[in-house]
Design an enzyme around this catalytic site. Structure first.
Site, PDB file in Angstrom:
ATOM      1  N   LYS A 113      42.468  40.611  31.951  1.00  0.00           N
ATOM      2  CA  LYS A 113      41.685  40.095  33.067  1.00  0.00           C
ATOM      3  C   LYS A 113      42.631  39.465  34.093  1.00  0.00           C
ATOM      4  O   LYS A 113      43.522  38.688  33.732  1.00  0.00           O
ATOM      5  CB  LYS A 113      40.702  39.052  32.528  1.00  0.00           C
ATOM      6  N   HIS A 115      41.605  37.583  36.761  1.00  0.00           N
ATOM      7  CA  HIS A 115      41.008  36.449  37.453  1.00  0.00           C
ATOM      8  C   HIS A 115      40.487  35.458  36.414  1.00  0.00           C
ATOM      9  O   HIS A 115      40.544  35.718  35.221  1.00  0.00           O
ATOM     10  CB  HIS A 115      39.871  36.910  38.376  1.00  0.00           C
TER      11      HIS A 115
END
Length: 234
Positions: A113, A115
């Site tokens: 991921k 973010h």
């Protein structure tokens, strides 16, 4: 290669026998003709994805927790490799807490991921001795990837807990093509990766279950499962 010759040839493992019966009743362990990843025609199929409601998942977690406690394996936290291992790790963590041992758990994403908290790991920070939880070990790939992630985080993988050990030879690719190896995927993890493996049940336990069946509909599968073990077993 060891084979199962009848109900009197091996000590009865009550936990394993109860688990096999549960898996059959839940429709997770089925008999027939199924093609494995290795291209073999197997007379049985174990699909842990069919532990698909709260009651079945809770009972599955109980079996894992009891086997892990009985194994004597020392561990500080639980890791579940994506995808099936995520649910298993969470469920087992809940069951161990219910039994009085509250441990952290973590799992990985297939894709990192970029973010929020970022990264590919979710849950508690990996630390100490980490046990990996999965349904089966087919080729050892998932375990190798988990070991790399755990060590990269500064923790130490100490073992793997699985539901079923098929006790059959792995396959390996050579210059002449694909051939049967002289070891199983579980033995590879034990020998090459140096990890303890504890399984709730094994193919030997399944054979013992079938050999003791009074129900002819189940007992009829014994010869074919035994023949499969004789041909591909370790």
């Amino acid at each position: 290669m060891s084979t199962f010759g009848g109900p009197g040839t091996a000590a009865r493992d009550d936990l394993a026998q109860d688990f096999v019966a549960f898996a059959v009743e839940a429709g997770v362990l089925r008999f027939g003709e199924f093609k494995t990843k290795a291209g073999r025609l197997s007379p049985y199929f174990f699909n842990a994805g069919l532990f698909d409601d709260g009651a079945k998942l809770g009972r599955l977690a109980e079996f894992y927790a009891r086997r892990m406690q009985a194994s004597g394996l020392a561990f500080d936290m639980i890791f579940g490799p994506a995808y099936k291992g995520i649910t298993l790790a969470a469920a087992v963590a809940i069951e161990l807490a219910r039994l009085g041992r509250n441990l952290p758990y973590a799992y990985n994403r297939k894709e990192a991921k970029d973010h929020g908290e970022g990264g590919s790991l979710v849950g508690a920070k990996l630390h100490g001795r980490v046990v990996i939880i999965d349904d089966v070990i087919s080729a050892g790939t998932s375990v190798r990837e988990s070991v790399a992630m755990i060590r990269a985080a500064g923790a130490e993988p100490c073992g793997v807990a699985i539901a079923l050990d098929r006790q059959e030879r792995a396959t390996e690719t050579t210059q002449d093509g694909v051939r049967d190896a002289d070891h199983s995927a579980v033995q590879f993890v034990q020998r090459e990766l140096g990890l303890a493996v504890c399984a709730i049940a094994t193919l030997s336990d399944l054979l013992q279950y079938l050999a003791r069946q009074a129900d002819p509909a189940l007992a009829q599968h014994l010869p074919r499962v035994q023949a499969y073990r004789d041909r591909y077993g370790v």
